[in-house]
Design a protein around this motif. Structure first.
Motif, short mmCIF file in Angstrom:
data_model
loop_
_atom_site.label_atom_id
_atom_site.label_comp_id
_atom_site.label_asym_id
_atom_site.label_seq_id
_atom_site.Cartn_x
_atom_site.Cartn_y
_atom_site.Cartn_z
N VAL A 68 14.01 -7.28 -45.08
CA VAL A 68 13.28 -7.13 -43.81
C VAL A 68 13.26 -5.65 -43.43
N PRO A 69 12.06 -5.02 -43.38
CA PRO A 69 12.02 -3.63 -42.94
C PRO A 69 12.30 -3.51 -41.45
N GLN A 70 13.05 -2.49 -41.10
CA GLN A 70 13.37 -2.26 -39.68
C GLN A 70 13.13 -0.79 -39.34
N GLY A 71 12.42 -0.56 -38.21
CA GLY A 71 12.23 0.80 -37.72
C GLY A 71 13.21 1.04 -36.59
N GLY A 72 12.67 1.19 -35.37
CA GLY A 72 13.54 1.42 -34.21
C GLY A 72 14.09 0.13 -33.63
N ASN A 73 13.66 -1.01 -34.16
CA ASN A 73 14.08 -2.34 -33.68
C ASN A 73 13.79 -2.52 -32.19
N THR A 74 12.65 -2.01 -31.74
CA THR A 74 12.22 -2.23 -30.35
C THR A 74 11.13 -3.30 -30.27
N GLY A 75 10.78 -3.89 -31.40
CA GLY A 75 9.74 -4.93 -31.42
C GLY A 75 10.14 -6.08 -30.50
N LEU A 76 9.15 -6.71 -29.90
CA LEU A 76 9.44 -7.72 -28.87
C LEU A 76 9.23 -9.15 -29.38
N ALA A 140 11.11 3.84 -30.98
CA ALA A 140 10.18 3.24 -31.95
C ALA A 140 9.82 4.26 -33.03
N ARG A 141 9.71 3.77 -34.27
CA ARG A 141 9.45 4.66 -35.41
C ARG A 141 8.06 4.39 -36.00
N ILE A 142 7.54 5.39 -36.72
CA ILE A 142 6.16 5.32 -37.21
C ILE A 142 5.91 4.04 -38.03
N GLY A 147 3.55 -1.20 -38.47
CA GLY A 147 3.81 -2.61 -38.76
C GLY A 147 3.29 -3.53 -37.66
N THR A 148 3.40 -3.08 -36.40
CA THR A 148 2.95 -3.93 -35.29
C THR A 148 1.55 -3.56 -34.80
N ASN A 149 0.96 -2.50 -35.34
CA ASN A 149 -0.31 -1.97 -34.80
C ASN A 149 -0.18 -1.78 -33.29
N ALA A 150 0.80 -0.97 -32.91
CA ALA A 150 1.13 -0.79 -31.48
C ALA A 150 -0.07 -0.25 -30.70
N GLY A 151 -0.09 -0.59 -29.42
CA GLY A 151 -1.21 -0.19 -28.57
C GLY A 151 -0.81 0.89 -27.57
N GLY A 152 -0.17 0.46 -26.48
CA GLY A 152 0.30 1.42 -25.49
C GLY A 152 -0.76 1.82 -24.50
N ILE A 206 6.25 -2.29 -47.51
CA ILE A 206 7.06 -1.40 -46.65
C ILE A 206 6.40 -0.03 -46.60
N VAL A 207 5.98 0.35 -45.42
CA VAL A 207 5.35 1.66 -45.24
C VAL A 207 6.43 2.72 -45.36
N THR A 208 6.19 3.71 -46.21
CA THR A 208 7.19 4.78 -46.37
C THR A 208 6.68 6.13 -45.84
N ALA A 424 -1.67 -9.60 -28.11
CA ALA A 424 -2.51 -8.41 -27.97
C ALA A 424 -1.97 -7.20 -28.72
N GLU A 425 -0.73 -6.79 -28.43
CA GLU A 425 -0.25 -5.55 -29.06
C GLU A 425 1.16 -5.68 -29.64
N HIS A 426 1.85 -6.78 -29.39
CA HIS A 426 3.22 -6.90 -29.88
C HIS A 426 3.32 -7.65 -31.21
C1 FAD Z 1 10.51 -0.91 -23.21
C2 FAD Z 1 9.49 -1.26 -24.26
C3 FAD Z 1 8.16 -0.94 -24.05
C4 FAD Z 1 7.21 -1.27 -25.02
N1 FAD Z 1 5.91 -0.94 -24.80
C5 FAD Z 1 4.98 -1.24 -25.74
C6 FAD Z 1 3.61 -0.89 -25.52
O1 FAD Z 1 3.22 -0.37 -24.49
N2 FAD Z 1 2.75 -1.16 -26.52
C7 FAD Z 1 3.13 -1.77 -27.70
O2 FAD Z 1 2.29 -1.98 -28.57
N3 FAD Z 1 4.42 -2.12 -27.90
C8 FAD Z 1 5.34 -1.86 -26.97
N4 FAD Z 1 6.65 -2.22 -27.18
C9 FAD Z 1 7.03 -2.92 -28.42
C10 FAD Z 1 7.55 -2.00 -29.55
O3 FAD Z 1 8.00 -0.78 -29.08
C11 FAD Z 1 6.45 -1.80 -30.58
O4 FAD Z 1 6.16 -3.05 -31.19
C12 FAD Z 1 6.79 -0.80 -31.70
O5 FAD Z 1 5.65 -0.63 -32.49
C13 FAD Z 1 7.94 -1.23 -32.57
O6 FAD Z 1 8.36 -0.12 -33.34
P1 FAD Z 1 9.81 -0.13 -34.02
O7 FAD Z 1 9.96 1.08 -34.86
O8 FAD Z 1 10.85 -0.37 -33.02
O9 FAD Z 1 9.64 -1.41 -34.98
P2 FAD Z 1 10.67 -2.57 -35.30
O10 FAD Z 1 10.97 -3.35 -34.08
O11 FAD Z 1 11.82 -2.06 -36.07
O12 FAD Z 1 9.75 -3.46 -36.27
C14 FAD Z 1 8.60 -4.10 -35.79
C15 FAD Z 1 7.91 -4.82 -36.95
O13 FAD Z 1 7.43 -3.87 -37.90
C16 FAD Z 1 8.05 -4.07 -39.17
N5 FAD Z 1 8.36 -2.75 -39.73
C17 FAD Z 1 9.26 -1.85 -39.28
N6 FAD Z 1 9.26 -0.76 -40.07
C18 FAD Z 1 8.33 -0.99 -41.03
C19 FAD Z 1 7.88 -0.26 -42.16
N7 FAD Z 1 8.38 0.95 -42.46
N8 FAD Z 1 6.92 -0.82 -42.96
C20 FAD Z 1 6.41 -2.04 -42.69
N9 FAD Z 1 6.82 -2.79 -41.64
C21 FAD Z 1 7.76 -2.26 -40.82
C22 FAD Z 1 9.29 -4.91 -38.90
O14 FAD Z 1 9.68 -5.67 -40.03
C23 FAD Z 1 8.84 -5.76 -37.73
O15 FAD Z 1 8.12 -6.87 -38.17
C24 FAD Z 1 7.61 -1.93 -26.21
C25 FAD Z 1 8.96 -2.24 -26.42
C26 FAD Z 1 9.90 -1.93 -25.45
C27 FAD Z 1 11.33 -2.28 -25.71
#
Ligand code: FAD
Length: 474
Positions: A68-76, A140-142, A147-152, A206-208, A424-426
């Protein structure tokens, strides 16, 4: 050093003491951000290069062990931890290099473990910026953002993470490395593989490394915090603002009066700067790369119109960078205020922006019918229609009286019936796969399962995320 037998020993031999953390020392990586998911891993692999990631994947693949790949582990949604004991967590945190920005191309190469806020800092003073911003940007890491296609909060202006990725390097489940590190926007040489990995939540590869798009840093900004009677007024105000501010509009966020209460109650660093309370609050930001654009006039003009039209009850323009930061803190501490209040249910909804108020009204009736008195705290991104429709139990109640699944399903149906999304974005992670299986059209579900099988035939890369366990795939 002799390599002990077994996968743990092989990984220890491959990665050395900094690169392999065996159980029980792996506990800090085990649980997800919301502490809902996570079984004990065999250990945590912390590779320092793409070659090491590939070698880890080859060993896991040969052993048939889940990774299981893990970045900053802030995923919800619980996607970055294990759902069964004994797998390997692959943390990218030691691969955090940030390249040199290329102003002529508007691009930069970064390793997947780079923290988003560190990237922002690295670009300070270069005249360039990376426009993705979210509350968790300090952790949160790149790779996780991809991986989540984050929005913000700036997604409606600059796009989501996937729109900001030009190229990718990815390690596949069997350890093969795909070098797609191109640095151009236009690349139609076949299927859009980089798009397939974006948002796949670590279930396909796994994105490197990544090549990211950069934009000119704004030379000036104007921000305002507004109190409005309700969300319908916020939508009407937002419509006028889009027309007047056009491309200069970079932030359009909202939160509720309950959300303001909870933030003021639990988060000591926030304050409320206006003299009138409202039913809804909007944070507006306009920005320009030119000093010549009269941003204060544009924002002030729409604000005046809003007050005359009865849409805005009170408002303040940020008079300094410190005040602007305080406005944003009020918005960004909304999740924290609710978390500190106690148990909560999070629903990550998107509807067409013009229908936000309609969704919130219909959803409130639906929630009240299922759990009278439930406290509703919608907040999020007015500009793109993304509503974090979060709930706290009724005042004095300890929990949601067993209504959680019904609430989630009905809210998700309401969103999809309105032409929107229940994720939507999580993403889906582990927490929303069952919901997705209930709502995804069968064709969509089958296509996703086929994609998973094509990239990961053994189903050992982040099993259970996005499409559920392989045995449950059609
Ligand atoms: C306070 C707070 C506010 C937030 N606000 C937003 C917001 O406004 N918008 C938004 O979109 N999200 C938000 N989030 C959710 C979260 O921050 C995002 O989902 C972020 O993209 C997760 O990044 P991370 O590095 O913590 O990923 P992780 O939690 O470590 O991983 C998330 C997912 O990506 C996968 N992954 C991790 N690293 C890799 C890799 N190298 N290659 C492939 N897959 C990988 C993991 O297996 C997992 O499935 C928020 C979270 C918190 C706690």
């Amino acid at each position: 050093m002799p390599i002990p037998a077994g996968l743990s020993g092989q990984l220890a031999g491959l990665l050395g003491p900094r690169g392999w953390v065996a159980a029980p020392d792996a506990a800090p990586w085990q649980r997800d951000w919301l502490d809902r998911y996570g079984e004990p891993p065999l250990g945590v692999a912390r590779p320092a290069s793409t070659a090491e990631v590939a070698a880890v994947m080859r060993l896991c693949h040969a052993a048939g062990v889940a990774a299981v790949p893990q970045g900053g582990n802030t995923g919800l949604c619980g996607g970055a931890v294990l759902d069964r004991p004994g797998g390997v967590i692959l943390s990218l945190s030691r691969m955090a290099a940030i390249g040199v920005p290329d102003p002529a191309s508007g691009a930069i190469e970064v390793e997947a473990g780079a923290v988003l806020a560190t990237l922002h800092q690295a670009l300070d003073g270069t005249g360039l910026m990376f426009p993705l911003h979210l509350g968790a940007e300090g952790s949160a890491r790149i790779g996780g953002l991809i991986g989540t296609n984050a929005g913000g909060s700036h997604a409606f202006r600059y796009g989501m993470m996937g729109d900001l990725v030009l190229g990718l390097e990815v390690v596949l489940p069997d350890g093969t490395v795909w070098d797609g590190l191109r640095a151009v926007q236009k690349d139609n040489a076949g299927y859009q593989l980089r798009r397939v990995f974006v948002g796949s939540e670590g279930s396909l590869g796994i994105v490197t490394r990544a090549v990211l798009r950069l934009f000119p840093a704004p030379r000036q900004r104007a921000s305002a915090l507004l109190a409005l009677p309700d969300l319908a007024a916020a939508v009407a105000f937002g419509t006028r603002l889009r027309a007047e501010a056009g491309e200069f509009l970079t932030g359009l966020e909202f939160f509720s009066d309950l959300g303001l209460d909870l933030a003021l109650k639990h988060v000591s660093s926030v304050g409320y700067p206006l003299s009138i309370r409202g039913g809804a609050y909007v944070l507006v930001e306009v920005a320009s790369g030119s000093d010549l654009v009269p941003l204060d006039d544009i924002l002030g003009g729409v604000l005046e119109w809003g007050m005359e039209a009865g849409l805005v009850l009170d408002g303040a323009l940020a008079a300094s960078e410190a005040q602007r930061a305080a406005f944003w803190r009020l918005r960004e501490e909304q999740p924290e205020g609710q978390r500190l209040e106690g148990p909560q249910l999070k629903h990550d909804i998107a509807v067409p922006p013009g229908r936000i108020a309609e969704f919130v009204t219909s959803a409130a009736a639906l929630c009240e019918a299922l759990l009278p008195g439930v406290r509703i705290n919608p907040f999020g991104h007015l500009g793109d229609g993304n509503i974090h429709y979060n709930l706290s139990p009724p005042q004095g109640a300890a929990d949601f009286a067993g209504t959680e699944a019904r609430l989630a399903l009905r809210l998700a149906r309401l969103a999809t019936d309105m032409g929107g999304s229940f994720a939507a974005e999580h993403g889906l992670g582990r927490s929303k796969v069952a919901l997705a299986d209930a709502l995804r059209p069968p064709t969509e579900r089958a296509l996703m399962a086929a994609l998973k099988r094509a990239f990961d035939p053994r189903g050992r890369l982040n099993p259970g995320v996005v499409v559920g366990q392989p045995e449950s795939c059609p």
